[in-house]
Design a protein around this motif. Sequence first.
Motif, PDB file in Angstrom:
ATOM      1  N   GLU A  38       0.835  -1.194   0.000  1.00 45.59           N
ATOM      2  CA  GLU A  38       0.000   0.000   0.000  1.00 45.59           C
ATOM      3  C   GLU A  38       0.875   1.252   0.000  1.00 45.59           C
ATOM      4  O   GLU A  38       1.835   1.351   0.758  1.00 45.59           O
ATOM      5  N   ALA A  39       0.539   2.211  -0.840  1.00 49.75           N
ATOM      6  CA  ALA A  39       1.292   3.459  -0.933  1.00 49.75           C
ATOM      7  C   ALA A  39       0.321   4.634  -0.855  1.00 49.75           C
ATOM      8  O   ALA A  39      -0.771   4.591  -1.432  1.00 49.75           O
ATOM      9  N   ALA A  40       0.710   5.678  -0.163  1.00 56.00           N
ATOM     10  CA  ALA A  40      -0.167   6.837  -0.003  1.00 56.00           C
ATOM     11  C   ALA A  40      -0.559   7.431  -1.354  1.00 56.00           C
ATOM     12  O   ALA A  40      -1.718   7.794  -1.571  1.00 56.00           O
ATOM     13  N   ILE A  41       0.384   7.512  -2.265  1.00 57.10           N
ATOM     14  CA  ILE A  41       0.058   8.091  -3.571  1.00 57.10           C
ATOM     15  C   ILE A  41      -0.871   7.164  -4.356  1.00 57.10           C
ATOM     16  O   ILE A  41      -1.733   7.617  -5.111  1.00 57.10           O
ATOM     17  N   GLY A  42      -0.734   5.867  -4.142  1.00 59.67           N
ATOM     18  CA  GLY A  42      -1.648   4.916  -4.767  1.00 59.67           C
ATOM     19  C   GLY A  42      -3.056   5.091  -4.229  1.00 59.67           C
ATOM     20  O   GLY A  42      -4.042   5.035  -4.981  1.00 59.67           O
ATOM     21  N   ALA A  72      -2.591   8.660   3.172  1.00 57.16           N
ATOM     22  CA  ALA A  72      -1.676   7.962   4.066  1.00 57.16           C
ATOM     23  C   ALA A  72      -1.850   6.464   3.904  1.00 57.16           C
ATOM     24  O   ALA A  72      -2.862   5.999   3.375  1.00 57.16           O
ATOM     25  N   VAL A  73      -0.850   5.729   4.336  1.00 57.57           N
ATOM     26  CA  VAL A  73      -0.971   4.271   4.409  1.00 57.57           C
ATOM     27  C   VAL A  73      -1.824   3.976   5.623  1.00 57.57           C
ATOM     28  O   VAL A  73      -1.450   4.291   6.747  1.00 57.57           O
ATOM     29  N   GLU A  74      -3.000   3.386   5.411  1.00 52.59           N
ATOM     30  CA  GLU A  74      -3.996   3.304   6.475  1.00 52.59           C
ATOM     31  C   GLU A  74      -4.551   1.901   6.698  1.00 52.59           C
ATOM     32  O   GLU A  74      -5.569   1.733   7.344  1.00 52.59           O
ATOM     33  N   GLY A  75      -3.887   0.881   6.142  1.00 51.87           N
ATOM     34  CA  GLY A  75      -4.331  -0.482   6.392  1.00 51.87           C
ATOM     35  C   GLY A  75      -5.258  -1.056   5.346  1.00 51.87           C
ATOM     36  O   GLY A  75      -5.973  -2.018   5.605  1.00 51.87           O
TER      37      GLY A  75
END
Length: 211
Positions: A35-39, A203-206
Amino acid sequence: MVEGYQASLSKELDVPVGVTTTELDSRKPVVRSGEAAIGNLIADAQRAVHKADIAIMAGGGIRGNKIYDAGTELTRRDILTELPFGNLNILLEVTGETVLAALENGVSQMESDAGRFPQVSGMSFTLDASASAGGRVSNVVVGGQPLDLAASYTLAANDYIAGGGDGYKMLKGSKVLVGGLSAKLLANDVMAYIRKLGSVSPAVEGRITMK
């Protein structure tokens, strides 16, 4: 002549669209392995435009290979650098079974940083990278409920994977709700999404939990 063209392009491209209040990392190993924030930002934009249940963005389509510090003012140039391929943002109707197959395909070659790795919106899942390809995904949740393999969902995806690219053959042949002349460029949809919000805080949030 080159300087003249660059100046003209700068007027069109170096135009702010919004601010990211969190760090964005589009480096290849990041967007193709987890998982990536920009993704999340891009997939959220895809889903929001179509009011879709879920969205899948293949990490290989994110190409900037850079880090944007928190507080960075994002420009049209930045978004077009990240999404350079001119893909359209398509809306499909798919079954839960197709969603699961798409996720399994997306993580099937993650050990080689394959571009098919899925960045997602509207759903979450558990990923067991040590398992054999085809059996790595579990605990898929859509809209707070367990994925129903027999149910229908609306899925936002770019036209490349919607047409079966990057191994997403299970999406090819799905009912197209928005496509062709009705679909807009993915990069433009992302820019419009950021511009509407003014500032974004991905954000990376799970959404993807590593087992």
